[in-house]
Design a protein around this motif. Structure first.
Motif, PDB file in Angstrom:
ATOM      1  N   MET A   1       0.832  -1.216   0.000  1.00 58.90           N
ATOM      2  CA  MET A   1       0.000   0.000   0.000  1.00 58.90           C
ATOM      3  C   MET A   1       0.858   1.255   0.000  1.00 58.90           C
ATOM      4  N   GLN A   2       2.131   1.095   0.417  1.00 56.10           N
ATOM      5  CA  GLN A   2       3.081   2.203   0.346  1.00 56.10           C
ATOM      6  C   GLN A   2       3.170   2.681  -1.097  1.00 56.10           C
ATOM      7  N   ARG A   3       3.153   1.717  -2.005  1.00 50.45           N
ATOM      8  CA  ARG A   3       3.250   2.061  -3.436  1.00 50.45           C
ATOM      9  C   ARG A   3       2.053   2.910  -3.852  1.00 50.45           C
ATOM     10  N   LEU A   4       0.895   2.576  -3.305  1.00 49.96           N
ATOM     11  CA  LEU A   4      -0.304   3.341  -3.644  1.00 49.96           C
ATOM     12  C   LEU A   4      -0.172   4.777  -3.139  1.00 49.96           C
ATOM     13  N   GLU A   5       0.285   4.909  -1.909  1.00 48.84           N
ATOM     14  CA  GLU A   5       0.448   6.247  -1.346  1.00 48.84           C
ATOM     15  C   GLU A   5       1.395   7.076  -2.214  1.00 48.84           C
ATOM     16  N   ASN A   6       2.492   6.454  -2.647  1.00 50.99           N
ATOM     17  CA  ASN A   6       3.433   7.169  -3.512  1.00 50.99           C
ATOM     18  C   ASN A   6       2.795   7.585  -4.828  1.00 50.99           C
ATOM     19  N   ALA A   7       1.983   6.672  -5.371  1.00 52.10           N
ATOM     20  CA  ALA A   7       1.326   6.980  -6.648  1.00 52.10           C
ATOM     21  C   ALA A   7       0.380   8.165  -6.497  1.00 52.10           C
ATOM     22  N   VAL A   8      -0.368   8.184  -5.391  1.00 52.36           N
ATOM     23  CA  VAL A   8      -1.310   9.283  -5.166  1.00 52.36           C
ATOM     24  C   VAL A   8      -0.553  10.585  -4.944  1.00 52.36           C
ATOM     25  N   LEU A   9       0.522  10.477  -4.174  1.00 50.69           N
ATOM     26  CA  LEU A   9       1.337  11.659  -3.891  1.00 50.69           C
ATOM     27  C   LEU A   9       1.946  12.226  -5.174  1.00 50.69           C
ATOM     28  N   SER A  10       2.464  11.349  -6.047  1.00 55.39           N
ATOM     29  CA  SER A  10       3.055  11.895  -7.279  1.00 55.39           C
ATOM     30  C   SER A  10       1.984  12.525  -8.159  1.00 55.39           C
ATOM     31  N   LEU A  78     -10.844  11.154  -4.396  1.00 60.04           N
ATOM     32  CA  LEU A  78     -12.109  10.543  -3.986  1.00 60.04           C
ATOM     33  C   LEU A  78     -12.036   9.029  -4.022  1.00 60.04           C
ATOM     34  N   LYS A  79     -12.379   8.414  -2.926  1.00 58.96           N
ATOM     35  CA  LYS A  79     -12.497   6.960  -2.876  1.00 58.96           C
ATOM     36  C   LYS A  79     -13.788   6.598  -3.613  1.00 58.96           C
ATOM     37  N   PRO A  80     -13.993   5.319  -3.918  1.00 54.43           N
ATOM     38  CA  PRO A  80     -15.222   4.970  -4.654  1.00 54.43           C
ATOM     39  C   PRO A  80     -16.484   5.520  -3.987  1.00 54.43           C
ATOM     40  N   CYS A  81     -16.641   5.316  -2.658  1.00 49.96           N
ATOM     41  CA  CYS A  81     -17.867   5.795  -2.002  1.00 49.96           C
ATOM     42  C   CYS A  81     -17.967   7.311  -2.053  1.00 49.96           C
ATOM     43  N   ASP A  82     -16.817   7.999  -2.021  1.00 50.54           N
ATOM     44  CA  ASP A  82     -16.835   9.467  -2.049  1.00 50.54           C
ATOM     45  C   ASP A  82     -17.347  10.000  -3.384  1.00 50.54           C
ATOM     46  N   THR A  83     -17.137   9.229  -4.448  1.00 50.41           N
ATOM     47  CA  THR A  83     -17.564   9.729  -5.760  1.00 50.41           C
ATOM     48  C   THR A  83     -19.089   9.814  -5.825  1.00 50.41           C
ATOM     49  N   VAL A 105      -9.330   7.459  -6.233  1.00 49.67           N
ATOM     50  CA  VAL A 105      -8.204   6.706  -5.666  1.00 49.67           C
ATOM     51  C   VAL A 105      -8.663   5.317  -5.226  1.00 49.67           C
ATOM     52  N   GLU A 106      -7.768   4.372  -5.385  1.00 47.36           N
ATOM     53  CA  GLU A 106      -8.061   2.996  -4.983  1.00 47.36           C
ATOM     54  C   GLU A 106      -8.356   2.927  -3.488  1.00 47.36           C
ATOM     55  N   GLY A 162     -14.900  11.389 -11.660  1.00 52.98           N
ATOM     56  CA  GLY A 162     -13.455  11.595 -11.642  1.00 52.98           C
ATOM     57  C   GLY A 162     -12.869  11.606 -13.040  1.00 52.98           C
ATOM     58  N   GLU A 163     -11.931  12.528 -13.247  1.00 53.58           N
ATOM     59  CA  GLU A 163     -11.269  12.659 -14.548  1.00 53.58           C
ATOM     60  C   GLU A 163     -10.331  11.477 -14.778  1.00 53.58           C
ATOM     61  N   GLU A 164      -9.734  10.998 -13.706  1.00 56.25           N
ATOM     62  CA  GLU A 164      -8.841   9.852 -13.824  1.00 56.25           C
ATOM     63  C   GLU A 164      -8.839   9.087 -12.500  1.00 56.25           C
ATOM     64  N   ILE A 165      -8.275   7.886 -12.545  1.00 61.42           N
ATOM     65  CA  ILE A 165      -8.282   7.058 -11.339  1.00 61.42           C
ATOM     66  C   ILE A 165      -6.870   6.568 -11.061  1.00 61.42           C
ATOM     67  N   VAL A 166      -6.428   6.674  -9.809  1.00 62.16           N
ATOM     68  CA  VAL A 166      -5.138   6.110  -9.418  1.00 62.16           C
ATOM     69  C   VAL A 166      -5.428   4.777  -8.736  1.00 62.16           C
ATOM     70  N   GLU A 167      -5.121   3.679  -9.427  1.00 59.59           N
ATOM     71  CA  GLU A 167      -5.479   2.372  -8.894  1.00 59.59           C
ATOM     72  C   GLU A 167      -4.397   1.370  -9.273  1.00 59.59           C
TER      73      GLU A 167
END
Ligand code: SF4
Ligand code: SF4
Ligand code: FES
Lengths: 321, 146
Positions: A1-10, A78-83, A105-106, A162-167
């Motif tokens: 999940m660290q990888r996910l955090e990095n992806a969202v941060l970038s 936005l997480k899925p429920c947030d959308t 976001v995933e 959402g315009e795009e999704i980080v997943e």
């Protein structure tokens, strides 16, 4: 999940650096890994405190009511429920969409800190997240489902905005029925139901957190803030005076509640508010056809429409015993 | 106090829309058809003016039964008001039931301006039900009662 955090941060960095947006709405570090909070980041430098982990349960969509009205574009995660909440707010013209860049976001389910304590972990210093398991403080391995928020255990939502999704990974499906407890309550006798709710609702301290956090509760002036309404404050004269607040709160979001679960998450008294919302949802589904608020931005809500053949109130007891 | 309570007649609040049901109540009166004196009528412009809060408030303040009367579906003076009422009240009543509050204490009836007799029958019948149920204990607020 660290990888996910990095992806969202970038993604956040990229959006700010390219000038596509002037601000980013995300989550910021707290003192501990579990007390993250929503935050607006104005510069790349500020992003050093950016965090995206299993404790980012907070739904950011409601902040857009104010944030989208400010100068410049804002990116939001936005997480899925947030959308769903986001769509619902767009439908109700509460958000200036042209000022928002929404990024999905995933999410593999967010945590309920209480559940860690219930599992015997006294202090949560760090959590290494896997898809199905989590490792707490570098030693205790727990099943991810055992520490998830109630709402995440029954969630099968997919991004609807959402315009795009980080997943990085696809979301693992849930096979739990979100109406299970509602059905159980419906099957009880009236006296048992009364006792159940009396016990739950009398715990309420009227902090109004459930109202304040709810993306569907978005009136600029709320009936509960009107001192002449006699519902503005917590009373301590009778044991069950909170019914009024709770019935009206749930009723005011009926047909618009996306079942995002924020109300139950924030309640300091752990009152299962979702059981009130889901009762309305299940009745609406049964009486007027299945309806998921926030699935789109154009459909008419079940309480702002009707058919000539609707059931009469005398027949419509929605499955109660 | 005990003595007074024993004598206490159940209180019934009837929200009646101005255009049909209130006129229906009028007709009942002028036709000398009786309805119980403990039914207190509150006139509203349309049945859909009745916010769920009004109903809960009436209970909180000591009503033992609340009945909402409007034009027959399709006949609302504002064309569609009562269709919205119908959905709202269906959900509200089901929710009250879910909370364990006696379902029979709340009712919706469609009464037209020509139905004086229906108005009187409905009120007599509702009052009978409420009398049998007795005092409303589950939605009261002791601060508001004497
Ligand atoms: S968050 Fe909980 S305690 Fe606070 S007002 Fe809502 S139900 Fe009551
Ligand atoms: S009522 Fe609760 S679950 Fe429904 S939209 Fe509001 S916060 Fe979310
Ligand atoms: S005017 Fe009678 S129900 Fe609308």
């Amino acid at each position: 999940m660290q990888r996910l955090e990095n992806a969202v941060l970038s993604k956040a960095k990229e959006l700010l650096e390219s000038g596509k947006v002037s601000r980013v709405l995300g989550w910021t570090k707290g003192e501990f890994c579990y007390d993250v909070s929503p935050c607006v980041f104005n510069t790349v430098d500020e992003l050093k405190n950016f965090v995206y982990n299993g404790f980012c349960g907070a739904n950011l969509s409601k902040y857009l009511i104010n944030e989208s009205k400010k100068e410049g574009k804002i990116a939001v995660f936005l997480k899925p429920c947030d959308t769903y909440s986001y769509n619902q707010l767009v439908k109700e013209h509460r958000i200036k969409v042209e000022n928002v860049y929404a990024v999905g976001v995933e999410c593999q389910g967010k945590f309920d800190i209480e559940k860690f304590y219930a599992k015997g972990v006294g202090f949560v210093a760090s959590v290494e997240e896997g898809l199905t398991e989590v490792k707490v403080n570098g030693e205790t391995v727990l099943n991810r489902n055992d520490v998830k928020l109630e709402r995440c255990l029954v969630c099968n939502k997919k991004h609807v905005a959402g315009e795009e999704i980080v997943e990085l990974n696809e979301k693992l499906p849930s096979d739990s029925d979100r109406f299970e407890m509602v059905k159980k309550l419906e099957a009880m006798t009236a006296d048992e139901r009364f006792a159940f709710w009396k016990k739950e609702l009398s715990k309420c301290i009227r902090c109004n957190a459930c109202r304040n956090v709810c993306p569907a509760c978005n009136c600029t002036k709320c009936v509960f803030d009107n001192p002449n309404s006699e519902v503005s404050a917590k009373a301590n004269a009778t044991s069950f005076e909170e019914q009024m607040f709770h019935i009206i709160r749930a009723f005011h979001v009926a047909g618009r509640c996306t079942d995002c679960g924020e109300c139950s998450r924030v309640c300091p008294q752990n009152i299962p508010l979702h059981l009130l919302n889901r009762k309305f949802i299940s009745d609406i589904d049964k009486l007027y056809g299945e309806y998921q608020a926030g699935e789109d931005t154009t459909s008419k809500g079940p309480l702002t429409s009707f058919t000539k053949e609707d059931a009469e109130p005398s027949d419509a007891v929605g499955g109660n015993k | 106090m005990q003595e007074i309570n024993k004598e206490r007649k159940p209180l019934i609040v009837a929200f009646c829309c101005n255009w049909c049901s209130y006129a229906g109540a009028d007709l009942a009166g002028s036709s000398r058809l009786s309805y119980p004196a403990n039914v207190k009528i509150i006139r509203v412009p349309c049945s859909c003016r009745v916010n769920p809060l009004f109903i809960l408030k009436a209970f909180q303040r000591g009503a033992d039964g609340v009945i909402l009367c409007g034009c027959h579906p399709g006949d609302c003076h504002y064309t569609t008001g009562n269709y919205y009422t119908r959905r709202r009240m269906s959900l509200l009543f089901s929710m009250l039931d879910y909370l364990g509050i006696e379902r029979e204490r709340t009712r919706v009836e469609w009464v037209s301006a020509a139905e004086g007799a229906k108005f009187s029958n409905v009120m007599n019948d509702f009052a009978k039900t409420i009398n049998e149920l007795g005092e409303n204990k589950r939605l009261e607020d002791l601060r508001c009662k004497d």
